[in-house]
Motif scaffolding. Structure first.
Motif, mmCIF file in Angstrom:
data_model
loop_
_atom_site.group_PDB
_atom_site.id
_atom_site.type_symbol
_atom_site.label_atom_id
_atom_site.label_comp_id
_atom_site.label_asym_id
_atom_site.label_seq_id
_atom_site.Cartn_x
_atom_site.Cartn_y
_atom_site.Cartn_z
ATOM 1 N N MET A 132 0.831 -1.203 0.000
ATOM 2 C CA MET A 132 0.000 0.000 0.000
ATOM 3 C C MET A 132 0.868 1.256 0.000
ATOM 4 N N GLY A 133 1.934 1.250 0.802
ATOM 5 C CA GLY A 133 2.795 2.413 0.883
ATOM 6 C C GLY A 133 3.470 2.725 -0.439
ATOM 7 N N VAL A 134 4.050 1.709 -1.058
ATOM 8 C CA VAL A 134 4.755 1.912 -2.333
ATOM 9 C C VAL A 134 3.782 2.317 -3.436
ATOM 10 N N ALA A 135 2.612 1.670 -3.475
ATOM 11 C CA ALA A 135 1.618 2.012 -4.494
ATOM 12 C C ALA A 135 1.178 3.468 -4.360
ATOM 13 N N THR A 136 0.944 3.898 -3.131
ATOM 14 C CA THR A 136 0.509 5.281 -2.898
ATOM 15 C C THR A 136 1.606 6.274 -3.274
ATOM 16 N N MET A 137 2.846 5.975 -2.912
ATOM 17 C CA MET A 137 3.948 6.865 -3.278
ATOM 18 C C MET A 137 4.110 6.946 -4.789
ATOM 19 N N SER A 138 3.939 5.819 -5.471
ATOM 20 C CA SER A 138 4.071 5.800 -6.930
ATOM 21 C C SER A 138 2.991 6.647 -7.595
ATOM 22 N N LEU A 139 1.787 6.596 -7.039
ATOM 23 C CA LEU A 139 0.669 7.325 -7.646
ATOM 24 C C LEU A 139 0.678 8.810 -7.300
ATOM 25 N N THR A 140 1.032 9.137 -6.075
ATOM 26 C CA THR A 140 0.926 10.533 -5.621
ATOM 27 C C THR A 140 2.252 11.267 -5.600
ATOM 28 N N ARG A 141 3.377 10.517 -5.569
ATOM 29 C CA ARG A 141 4.718 11.093 -5.419
ATOM 30 C C ARG A 141 4.894 11.774 -4.066
ATOM 31 N N HIS A 142 4.047 11.402 -3.112
ATOM 32 C CA HIS A 142 4.155 11.935 -1.758
ATOM 33 C C HIS A 142 4.593 10.805 -0.816
ATOM 34 N N VAL A 143 5.764 10.946 -0.206
ATOM 35 C CA VAL A 143 6.225 9.941 0.756
ATOM 36 C C VAL A 143 5.303 9.903 1.970
ATOM 37 N N SER A 144 4.869 11.069 2.406
ATOM 38 C CA SER A 144 4.014 11.126 3.595
ATOM 39 C C SER A 144 2.690 10.403 3.366
ATOM 40 N N ALA A 145 2.099 10.579 2.195
ATOM 41 C CA ALA A 145 0.834 9.904 1.893
ATOM 42 C C ALA A 145 1.024 8.391 1.876
ATOM 43 N N GLY A 146 2.138 7.946 1.279
ATOM 44 C CA GLY A 146 2.421 6.517 1.264
ATOM 45 C C GLY A 146 2.638 5.970 2.660
ATOM 46 N N SER A 147 3.327 6.732 3.496
ATOM 47 C CA SER A 147 3.583 6.308 4.864
ATOM 48 C C SER A 147 2.287 6.171 5.650
ATOM 49 N N LEU A 148 1.422 7.167 5.499
ATOM 50 C CA LEU A 148 0.163 7.166 6.248
ATOM 51 C C LEU A 148 -0.763 6.048 5.791
ATOM 52 N N LEU A 149 -0.900 5.867 4.482
ATOM 53 C CA LEU A 149 -1.794 4.825 3.981
ATOM 54 C C LEU A 149 -1.201 3.434 4.190
ATOM 55 N N GLY A 150 0.125 3.340 4.153
ATOM 56 C CA GLY A 150 0.764 2.069 4.483
ATOM 57 C C GLY A 150 0.491 1.694 5.924
ATOM 58 N N GLY A 151 0.571 2.671 6.815
ATOM 59 C CA GLY A 151 0.251 2.424 8.216
ATOM 60 C C GLY A 151 -1.201 2.037 8.402
ATOM 61 N N LEU A 152 -2.085 2.713 7.679
ATOM 62 C CA LEU A 152 -3.514 2.388 7.765
ATOM 63 C C LEU A 152 -3.772 0.964 7.295
ATOM 64 N N ALA A 153 -3.085 0.558 6.228
ATOM 65 C CA ALA A 153 -3.245 -0.809 5.728
ATOM 66 C C ALA A 153 -2.811 -1.825 6.783
ATOM 67 N N ALA A 154 -1.694 -1.538 7.464
ATOM 68 C CA ALA A 154 -1.221 -2.442 8.511
ATOM 69 C C ALA A 154 -2.248 -2.559 9.635
ATOM 70 N N ALA A 155 -2.835 -1.425 10.025
ATOM 71 C CA ALA A 155 -3.822 -1.427 11.098
ATOM 72 C C ALA A 155 -5.060 -2.246 10.714
#
Length: 202
Positions: A132-155
């Motif tokens: 989820m984190g890598v996919a989000t970073m690839s789509l948005t180019r935002h590291v923070s967005a990838g980090s947050l959504l990656g964390g949400l996926a883990a939760a």
């Protein structure tokens, strides 16, 4: 016996905190003549290193920071500690990264170290966060967005899979800390002012 086990567990938590507190980003940047705390976001983490020094140094820092979380978990398991203490050692490593005594109890935002901890505790949950984190970073180019959504996926995944309560508590706690550490980023994302991958800083 109980006292000796408790002392061993507490010692492992302290050592895990010290492992996490090693500021790889700051020390690597300093070796290049850069004070990472005075450029970009001021955070001692891989993202700020990437913006200040480039991808190569950032990858080294990210790998080291991931290893810190995993190492804390592996150490606790090697000592034969109960799973709850193993999880606590991973949390201690993340806290050490975020609030390092070597940096005046400041540091990074704990993304890589949290990932290392979670992946070592439960590889399946770690994979979900990574994808989820890598996919989000690839789509948005935002590291923070990838980090947050990656964390949400883990939760979501740790709860959906019905993992033990101690593991849910560890993952949810780390995600909550990650969100707290990203408060300024969330504000910039909402305002459309967040930096994107590849942007340099002065």
């Amino acid at each position: 016996m109980i006292v000796s086990t408790l002392l061993l567990a507490l010692s492992a938590v302290l050592v895990s905190y010290l492992i996490g507190s090693v500021p790889a980003a700051s020390w690597l940047a300093r070796s290049r003549g850069v004070d990472i705390r005075r450029v970009g976001s001021g955070n001692s983490g891989a993202t700020n290193v990437m913006r200040a020094l480039g991808k190569g140094p950032a990858l080294l820092v990210a790998a080291f920071d991931i290893l810190k979380g995993a190492l804390a978990v592996w150490l606790a398991r090697a000592l034969g500690l109960p799973p709850e203490w193993v999880g606590l050692c991973g949390v201690a490593a993340v806290i050490g990264h975020n609030f390092s005594p070597f940096l005046g109890f400041k540091g990074g935002k704990g993304v890589a170290t949290s990932f290392g901890t979670i992946a070592a505790l439960d590889p399946g949950v770690g994979v979900a966060a990574f994808v989820m984190g890598v996919a989000t970073m690839s789509l948005t180019r935002h590291v923070s967005a990838g980090s947050l959504l990656g964390g949400l996926a883990a939760a979501i995944v740790v709860v959906a899979l019905g993992r033990p309560l101690w593991l849910m508590a560890v993952v949810l706690g780390l995600v909550a800390l990650l969100v707290w550490q990203h408060r300024p980023n969330i504000g910039r994302l909402m305002a459309g002012k967040e930096s994107r991958i590849g942007e340099k800083v002065r």
